[in-house]
Design a protein around this motif. Structure first.
Motif, short mmCIF file in Angstrom:
data_model
loop_
_atom_site.label_atom_id
_atom_site.label_comp_id
_atom_site.label_asym_id
_atom_site.label_seq_id
_atom_site.Cartn_x
_atom_site.Cartn_y
_atom_site.Cartn_z
N LEU A 241 0.77 -1.20 0.17
CA LEU A 241 -0.15 0.06 -0.02
C LEU A 241 0.92 1.34 -0.13
CD1 LEU A 241 -2.41 -1.18 2.76
CD2 LEU A 241 -2.60 -1.79 0.32
N GLY A 242 0.29 2.32 -0.66
CA GLY A 242 1.26 3.60 -0.64
C GLY A 242 1.12 4.16 -1.93
N PRO A 243 1.58 5.33 -2.00
CA PRO A 243 1.71 6.29 -3.05
C PRO A 243 2.51 5.70 -4.49
CG PRO A 243 2.41 7.50 -1.06
CD PRO A 243 2.55 5.87 -0.71
N GLY A 244 2.18 5.98 -5.62
CA GLY A 244 2.68 5.65 -6.75
C GLY A 244 3.98 6.21 -6.80
N GLY A 245 4.26 7.25 -6.33
CA GLY A 245 5.73 7.87 -6.70
C GLY A 245 6.68 7.35 -5.69
N THR A 246 6.45 6.61 -4.72
CA THR A 246 7.33 5.81 -3.92
C THR A 246 7.10 4.23 -4.10
OG1 THR A 246 5.96 6.04 -2.12
CG2 THR A 246 7.69 7.66 -2.19
#
Length: 515
Positions: A241-246
């Motif tokens: 889970l988490g942002p696409g940029g990271t």
């Protein structure tokens, strides 16, 4: 309306009104963790889960650390290389997939409520469409897993040219799983789209690292848990889970990934493709659309009006194949346009968890502002006029946008060319079939198109004219999203669909002596 619960907000406070909407046990985890190698990982950074209907934050999830993403890829790579799933006989894999389908159906109402809470779509529509299609995806994949086969072909060149004096060559072609898949999923239909992608990849024998969208993690997290309970071996499906940029960037640049599959926006598709080029990783992209709905004067106009309304406003227009452009033959333009506006004005707008709601909130306030910006700029520039935009009920939050019908849209303007991804329909007249084709093909997208006509020859002719991967005649959405899907074109991406999208063909050439 659903009964009460008292989930705590991610920031430690309790939002007023939250307890009256969410029934006890709806959210079974707080915070939602990663799923890695069959276990839950909790080392990440706490992020809030926002309810788009209210703007409140009744739960949270953990954004994966770099170490957790690495562990997820390692778990998927190990499960694939050891063959714990890919070497399992197809009928055995089918048992697991069918068990998952049965579990989704058994918990359908909770999944529908979770999808409504997570994304803003109306709970009744989520139950009838998203949950149904999610379960159907696993049943369909189970059937394919049971019956998957290749083919055999004879060589066509003269056998006397081969060493050994007159043998023939038999080529056996068999599908193999593509390997470890990085599956990047969208926020507008995470349960349905995620189930279709994950079920197909599992039927093919792949191992997966899936990244749910940062704005809608709940139903896919619940699906991952359900698949483990259905018998999927640990490490075959991993969720980060988490942002696409990271998180996403780390996934798509990992050389241990064999295939990247993205369902998302065109801009994201370009970035993913560029990153994948570093390792020459194959990419499947299903991206944006600006689908035309073309209504000829000889059509069943009542049918066309109903479908045009549905095509534009189902799921608040947050659909890649949404019929966001309505092209109407001039002689029936006013009748059809005002019919669609009248139908849209009657759509119930409200809380996503209300069973009566058809138009819920958009995914968040920022996206709603973006959608409103398209409308305000078009009106300010004189590129369109408002035909219908009903007043929103009192008390709704800033993520709500009224179903808006705009007429007289200027060809080539921003509103006609760009994907709005919201409940906004751009309508314009045409005079001839040729002009309709030019307008329909006049954007950078090529995902989907629809034609309404009683003339069978025109239907086939216009289907041939449309430069898109899927054409609908006298309907807009295919009744079963597991079949009949075309391949996108132009800025809408490029991808195969179903189980075939997650396989690669191996050819084995066998020399056979005739005697």
């Amino acid at each position: 309306m659903c009964a009460a619960t008292s989930e705590q907000a991610a920031d430690g406070s309790r939002g007023a009104g939250a307890g009256s909407r969410l029934r006890p046990g709806l959210l079974r985890t707080d915070p939602y963790p990663q799923l890695i190698g069959g276990r839950e990982a909790t080392g990440g950074t706490l992020r809030p889960i926002t309810d788009p209907s209210t703007g409140l934050r009744p739960a949270s999830y953990l954004a994966a650390t770099a170490e957790e993403v690495d562990e997820a890829v390692t778990a998927a790579r190990t499960s694939f290389d050891t063959g714990v799933w890919r070497r399992m006989p197809g009928p055995r894999r089918a048992e697991v997939l069918e068990a998952a389908a049965a579990a989704i159906r058994a918990d359908a109402r909770r999944f529908a409520a979770l999808e409504a809470f997570d994304t803003g779509k109306g709970v009744s529509g989520a139950l009838a469409n998203d949950v149904y299609e999610a379960a159907n995806a696993f049943s369909y994949a189970a059937a394919v897993a049971r019956t998957a086969h290749g083919d055999a072909r004879r060589a066509t060149f003269p056998p006397e040219l081969l060493p050994g004096g007159g043998p023939r060559i038999l080529t056996v072609r068999e599908p193999e799983p593509a390997g470890v898949v990085a599956e990047l999923l969208p926020w507008n239909g995470p349960l349905m789209t995620g189930s279709q992608r994950i079920a197909s990849a599992l039927a093919a024998g792949c191992s997966i690292v899936a990244k749910p969208p940062a704005d809608a993690v709940v139903t896919l997290s619940e699906l991952g848990r359900l698949l483990g309970e259905a018998g999927l071996p640990p490490g075959v499906l991993n969720l980060v889970l988490g942002p696409g940029g990271t998180v996403g960037e780390q996934l798509i640049t990992d050389p241990r990934i064999d295939l990247i599959s993205l369902t998302g926006g065109t801009g994201t598709g370009r970035r993913v493709m560029a990153a994948a080029a570093r390792n020459l990783t194959p990419v499947h992209l299903e991206l944006g659309g600006k689908s035309p709905v073309v209504v000829f004067a000889d059509a069943d106009l009542e049918q066309a009006v109903g479908w045009a309304m549905m095509a534009a406003f189902v799921n608040m227009g947050e659909v890649c194949v949404a019929g966001s452009r309505l092209l109407i033959e001039e002689s029936v333009y006013e009748e059809v346009l005002h019919g669609v506006a009248e139908a849209a004005a009657g759509l119930p707008v409200g809380d996503a968890l209300d069973p009566e709601t058809f138009i819920g909130p958009l995914i968040n306030e920022a996206h709603a502002d973006r959608v409103r910006g398209f409308v305000s700029r078009a009106l300010a520039a004189g590129d369109a006029e408002v035909i219908g935009s009903p007043k929103l009920p009192e008390g709704l939050g800033p993520a709500f946008v009224a179903p808006t019908v705009l007429g007289g849209v200027r060809r080539g303007c921003e509103l006609e060319q760009q994907e709005v991804f919201g409940p906004v329909l751009a309508a314009m007249p045409f005079r001839s079939e040729a002009e309709a084709g030019e307008i329909a093909n006049g954007t950078s997208y090529g995902l989907n198109g629809t034609v309404f006509t009683r003339d069978l020859e025109r239907a086939f002719r216009f289907a041939d004219t449309l430069d898109c991967g899927e054409v609908n005649v006298n309907c807009h959405f295919a009744p079963d999203m597991n079949g009949g899907r075309g391949e996108p074109r132009k800025a809408s991406g490029f991808s195969r669909t179903g189980v075939d999208a997650y396989t690669r063909v191996k050819a084995v050439n066998i020399q056979v002596h005739s005697g």
